[in-house]
Design a protein around this motif. Structure first.
Motif, short mmCIF file in Angstrom:
data_model
loop_
_atom_site.label_atom_id
_atom_site.label_comp_id
_atom_site.label_asym_id
_atom_site.label_seq_id
_atom_site.Cartn_x
_atom_site.Cartn_y
_atom_site.Cartn_z
N VAL A 158 0.85 -1.19 0.00
CA VAL A 158 0.00 0.00 0.00
C VAL A 158 0.88 1.24 0.00
CG1 VAL A 158 -1.75 1.32 1.23
CG2 VAL A 158 -1.82 -1.19 1.25
N GLN A 159 0.60 2.16 -0.89
CA GLN A 159 1.32 3.43 -0.91
C GLN A 159 0.36 4.56 -0.57
OE1 GLN A 159 3.06 3.54 -4.86
NE2 GLN A 159 4.98 2.73 -4.08
N LEU A 160 0.87 5.52 0.19
CA LEU A 160 0.09 6.68 0.57
C LEU A 160 0.72 7.92 -0.05
CD1 LEU A 160 -0.45 5.88 4.36
CD2 LEU A 160 -2.07 5.56 2.49
N GLN A 161 -0.10 8.74 -0.67
CA GLN A 161 0.38 9.95 -1.34
C GLN A 161 -0.28 11.16 -0.70
OE1 GLN A 161 2.58 10.09 -4.11
NE2 GLN A 161 2.58 12.29 -3.74
N ALA A 162 0.52 11.94 0.00
CA ALA A 162 0.01 13.17 0.62
C ALA A 162 0.18 14.33 -0.35
CB ALA A 162 0.76 13.45 1.91
N SER A 163 -0.79 15.22 -0.33
CA SER A 163 -0.73 16.39 -1.20
C SER A 163 -1.51 17.54 -0.55
CB SER A 163 -1.31 16.06 -2.57
OG SER A 163 -2.68 15.69 -2.46
N GLY A 164 -1.38 18.72 -1.14
CA GLY A 164 -2.15 19.86 -0.68
C GLY A 164 -1.36 20.85 0.15
N GLY A 165 -0.11 20.55 0.43
CA GLY A 165 0.69 21.48 1.19
C GLY A 165 1.02 22.72 0.38
N GLY A 166 1.61 23.70 1.05
CA GLY A 166 1.98 24.92 0.37
C GLY A 166 2.35 25.99 1.36
N SER A 167 2.44 27.21 0.85
CA SER A 167 2.77 28.36 1.68
C SER A 167 1.55 29.22 1.86
CB SER A 167 3.89 29.16 1.03
OG SER A 167 5.07 28.40 0.93
N VAL A 168 1.33 29.64 3.10
CA VAL A 168 0.16 30.45 3.42
C VAL A 168 0.51 31.41 4.53
CG1 VAL A 168 -0.69 28.77 5.11
CG2 VAL A 168 -2.32 30.29 3.94
N GLN A 169 -0.18 32.51 4.59
CA GLN A 169 0.04 33.46 5.66
C GLN A 169 -0.72 33.04 6.91
OE1 GLN A 169 -0.78 37.46 4.27
NE2 GLN A 169 1.34 37.65 3.58
N ALA A 170 -0.24 33.52 8.03
CA ALA A 170 -0.89 33.22 9.31
C ALA A 170 -2.36 33.60 9.25
CB ALA A 170 -0.20 33.97 10.43
N GLY A 171 -3.19 32.72 9.79
CA GLY A 171 -4.64 32.92 9.73
C GLY A 171 -5.30 32.26 8.55
N GLY A 172 -4.49 31.78 7.62
CA GLY A 172 -5.02 31.15 6.43
C GLY A 172 -5.40 29.69 6.63
N SER A 173 -5.80 29.07 5.55
CA SER A 173 -6.27 27.68 5.59
C SER A 173 -5.63 26.86 4.48
CB SER A 173 -7.80 27.63 5.42
OG SER A 173 -8.45 28.33 6.45
N LEU A 174 -5.53 25.58 4.72
CA LEU A 174 -5.09 24.61 3.73
C LEU A 174 -5.85 23.31 3.95
CD1 LEU A 174 -1.18 24.96 3.64
CD2 LEU A 174 -2.76 25.51 1.77
N ARG A 175 -6.00 22.55 2.89
CA ARG A 175 -6.60 21.23 2.99
C ARG A 175 -5.63 20.20 2.44
NH1 ARG A 175 -11.48 18.38 -0.34
NH2 ARG A 175 -12.46 17.24 1.37
N LEU A 176 -5.19 19.31 3.30
CA LEU A 176 -4.31 18.23 2.88
C LEU A 176 -5.14 17.01 2.50
CD1 LEU A 176 -1.52 18.42 5.60
CD2 LEU A 176 -1.76 19.75 3.49
N SER A 177 -4.62 16.26 1.54
CA SER A 177 -5.25 15.00 1.14
C SER A 177 -4.23 13.89 1.22
CB SER A 177 -5.78 15.10 -0.30
OG SER A 177 -6.76 16.09 -0.43
N CYS A 178 -4.73 12.70 1.46
CA CYS A 178 -3.86 11.51 1.49
C CYS A 178 -4.60 10.41 0.75
CB CYS A 178 -3.59 11.10 2.93
SG CYS A 178 -2.67 9.55 3.08
N ALA A 179 -4.06 10.04 -0.40
CA ALA A 179 -4.69 9.03 -1.22
C ALA A 179 -3.95 7.71 -1.10
CB ALA A 179 -4.71 9.47 -2.68
N ALA A 180 -4.68 6.65 -0.83
CA ALA A 180 -4.09 5.31 -0.76
C ALA A 180 -4.15 4.67 -2.14
CB ALA A 180 -4.84 4.46 0.26
N SER A 181 -3.13 3.89 -2.44
CA SER A 181 -3.04 3.28 -3.77
C SER A 181 -4.04 2.15 -3.97
CB SER A 181 -1.62 2.75 -4.01
OG SER A 181 -1.28 1.80 -3.01
N THR A 182 -4.51 1.59 -2.85
CA THR A 182 -5.52 0.54 -2.93
C THR A 182 -6.54 0.78 -1.82
OG1 THR A 182 -4.57 -1.03 -1.32
CG2 THR A 182 -3.62 -1.02 -3.53
#
Length: 123
Positions: free
Chosen positions: A1-25
């Motif tokens: 099983v492989q896990l792929q995380a995504s959605g990171g980035g740069s943001v200013q304080a107070g901001g929001s981000l949504r991370l995702s983690c997709a499994a290969s199976t």
């Protein structure tokens, strides 16, 4: 099983981000899953976890009320919605698949790890 995380980035304080983690199976569809993070020079710390059925969520005190973990079993994907971000949230975020069905805050409870996604919060 492989896990792929995504959605990171740069943001200013107070901001929001949504991370995702997709499994290969769908092999982890009956397992708990979690998010951990590691800042430079520090240990990999627990952030949040969720049981196989989407319940049993656990959060680190530092993110309670700001982060929300969720999962879509049909899509074999887990999410981490992060809001009210602060520079202290800057880290590489890792997703992980647990050994069992339940939610766990312990690193030893996880067998599968993704490669990590960088989150940088500037003041």
């Amino acid at each position: 099983v492989q896990l792929q995380a995504s959605g990171g980035g740069s943001v200013q304080a107070g901001g929001s981000l949504r991370l995702s983690c997709a499994a290969s199976t769908r092999a982890l569809s009956n397992n708990g899953m979690g998010w951990f993070r590691q800042a430079p020079g520090k240990d990999r710390d627990f952030v949040a976890s969720i049981a196989w059925n989407g319940g049993g969520t656990i959060y680190a005190d530092s993110v309670k009320g700001r982060f929300t973990i969720s999962r879509d079993r049909a899509a074999s994907t887990m999410y981490l919605q992060m809001s009210a971000l602060t520079p202290e949230d800057t880290a590489v975020y890792y997703c992980a698949g647990a050994r069992g069905a339940w939610s766990s805050a312990s690193r030893s409870g996880y067998s599968y790890w993704g490669q990590g996604t960088q989150v940088t919060v500037s003041s």
